[in-house]
Scaffold this active site. Structure first.
Site, PDB file in Angstrom:
ATOM      1  N   GLY A  12       1.433  20.936   7.271  1.00  0.00           N
ATOM      2  CA  GLY A  12       1.939  19.400   6.933  1.00  0.00           C
ATOM      3  C   GLY A  12       0.933  18.555   7.506  1.00  0.00           C
TER       4      GLY A  12
ATOM      5  CG  HIS B 221      -3.974  19.542   4.221  1.00  0.00           C
ATOM      6  ND1 HIS B 221      -3.993  18.558   5.137  1.00  0.00           N
ATOM      7  CD2 HIS B 221      -3.969  20.734   4.999  1.00  0.00           C
ATOM      8  CE1 HIS B 221      -3.977  19.098   6.296  1.00  0.00           C
ATOM      9  NE2 HIS B 221      -3.980  20.272   6.239  1.00  0.00           N
TER      10      HIS B 221
ATOM     11  CD  GLN C 195      -1.016  27.999  13.808  1.00  0.00           C
ATOM     12  OE1 GLN C 195      -0.689  28.621  12.991  1.00  0.00           O
ATOM     13  NE2 GLN C 195      -2.182  27.364  13.861  1.00  0.00           N
TER      14      GLN C 195
ATOM     15  NE  ARG D  58      -4.258  19.791  17.406  1.00  0.00           N
ATOM     16  CZ  ARG D  58      -4.162  20.774  16.935  1.00  0.00           C
ATOM     17  NH1 ARG D  58      -5.077  21.401  16.007  1.00  0.00           N
ATOM     18  NH2 ARG D  58      -2.986  21.531  17.184  1.00  0.00           N
TER      19      ARG D  58
HETATM   20  O1  PAF Z   1      -5.083  26.001   9.208  1.00  0.00           O
HETATM   21  C1  PAF Z   1      -3.616  25.610   9.504  1.00  0.00           C
HETATM   22  O2  PAF Z   1      -3.318  24.647   9.243  1.00  0.00           O
HETATM   23  C2  PAF Z   1      -2.976  26.784  10.043  1.00  0.00           C
HETATM   24  O3  PAF Z   1      -3.661  27.387  11.190  1.00  0.00           O
HETATM   25  C3  PAF Z   1      -2.294  27.831   8.951  1.00  0.00           C
HETATM   26  C4  PAF Z   1      -3.378  28.683   8.353  1.00  0.00           C
HETATM   27  C5  PAF Z   1      -1.649  26.976   7.825  1.00  0.00           C
HETATM   28  C6  PAF Z   1      -1.413  28.811   9.680  1.00  0.00           C
HETATM   29  O4  PAF Z   1      -0.460  28.149  10.461  1.00  0.00           O
END
Ligand code: PAF
Length: 305
Positions: free
Chosen positions: A58, A64, A88, A215
């Site tokens: 998101g 994106h 993560q 970020r």
């Molecule tokens: O790059 C990201 O945004 C994340 O590491 C991913 C690949 C969506 C996995 O949570």
């Protein structure tokens, strides 16, 4: 387990009406596994569709959007997942404050031709916490980002493997900005024999070169100026390519050292697969640095020698 993004769950399967420009959109939102499989089953059966997946956390931006556009070019059905993956994030990282805005994210997805947004709750992706089975990224997961972010790539590979299992895409697209992640995901599909093509998409940058990142919003005005040193350093390193590997690193170091607002974590020249740098040929120059309290990463391809 409840985290802030669990709140996105519970919404039913939605048909998200009209786009900003008034065109009818076919975008649908699934927040549970059951909704997702119902939507995918219907779409695949109806179209015999080639499916592209763009996994995201998101806070979507133009970077994106470039992934979604490329996904659209390569497939009949585009699925974007929006999931802030707790696995993560390290204990001292920004999981709790990571930006979440499902309405804005779905609007961007709709404007870029996404068919299905999958925005599951944490419980939907991790029915057991901690998960009993995870994906070990091996040695490559312990270098570079893995040094300061132990466990990060285990979390990334585990969640992406889950998404691949749930969505069964033909192709999945990831940004080159997270270069080590991209290389590891290429290993994931190869070594676990997953029938998915992993495609890297070029980094999208601000006019001064700063790589787009969710970020970047944490940077103050002064930090934002310092942050541009990362891409300037990479460009300087790239230009020094014909003079050999040492010249590449030295040129980049000089730029970074000139800005006291940049605390370098690593600056390294590697082969494209992240093994030791070649003395000539294709290489990758990677940098990680903290500016204020924000950790930034970036990288470029370099032709050496
Ligand atoms: O790059 C990201 O945004 C994340 O590491 C991913 C690949 C969506 C996995 O949570």
């Amino acid at each position: 387990m409840t985290t802030p993004d669990s709140r996105a769950a519970g919404a039913g399967q939605h048909h998200l009406g009209a786009t900003a420009n008034g065109k009818r959109s076919s975008l649908r939102l699934a927040t549970s596994r059951a909704e997702l499989s119902a939507l995918l089953l219907r779409s695949r059966t109806a179209q015999n569709a080639r499916v592209a997946l763009v996994p995201t956390m998101g806070a979507l931006h133009r970077g994106h959007a470039a992934l979604l556009d490329e996904a659209r070019n390569r497939s009949d059905l585009v699925v974007a997942s929006i999931f802030v993956n707790p696995m993560q994030f390290g204990p001292a990282e920004d999981l709790a404050i990571y930006p979440r805005d499902l309405a804005a994210d779905t609007a961007l997805c709709r404007d870029h031709g996404v068919d299905v947004v999958f925005a599951p709750s944490v419980d939907a992706l991790y029915p057991a916490w901690p998960p009993a089975v995870t994906v070990d990224p091996g040695e490559l997961g312990g270098i570079l980002e893995g040094v300061t972010r132990p466990g990060h790539f285990k979390g990334v590979l585990t969640v992406v493997a889950k998404l691949f299992g749930l969505i069964d895409p033909d192709v999945a697209l990831f940004g080159e900005k997270d270069y080590q992640q991209l290389v590891l995901l290429q290993h994931l599909v190869k070594e676990l024999c997953l029938p998915v093509e992993v495609v890297g998409v070029e980094t999208v940058r601000e006019p001064d070169g700063l790589a787009l990142s969710s970020r970047n919003r944490y940077l103050s005005d002064a930090e934002r100026v310092s942050a541009s040193a990362l891409s300037r350093a990479l460009v300087a390193g790239q230009a020094a390519g014909p003079r050999g590997p040492r010249a590449v690193v030295a040129a980049a170091e000089t730029v970074l050292a000139a800005d006291p607002g940049v605390a370098v974590d690593y600056l390294t020249l590697r082969a494209a697969d992240l093994s030791d740098a070649p003395s000539s040929g294709d290489a990758r120059l990677l940098v990680a640095a903290t500016v204020g309290t924000t950790r930034l990463i970036d990288n470029v391809a370099v032709s050496v020698g």
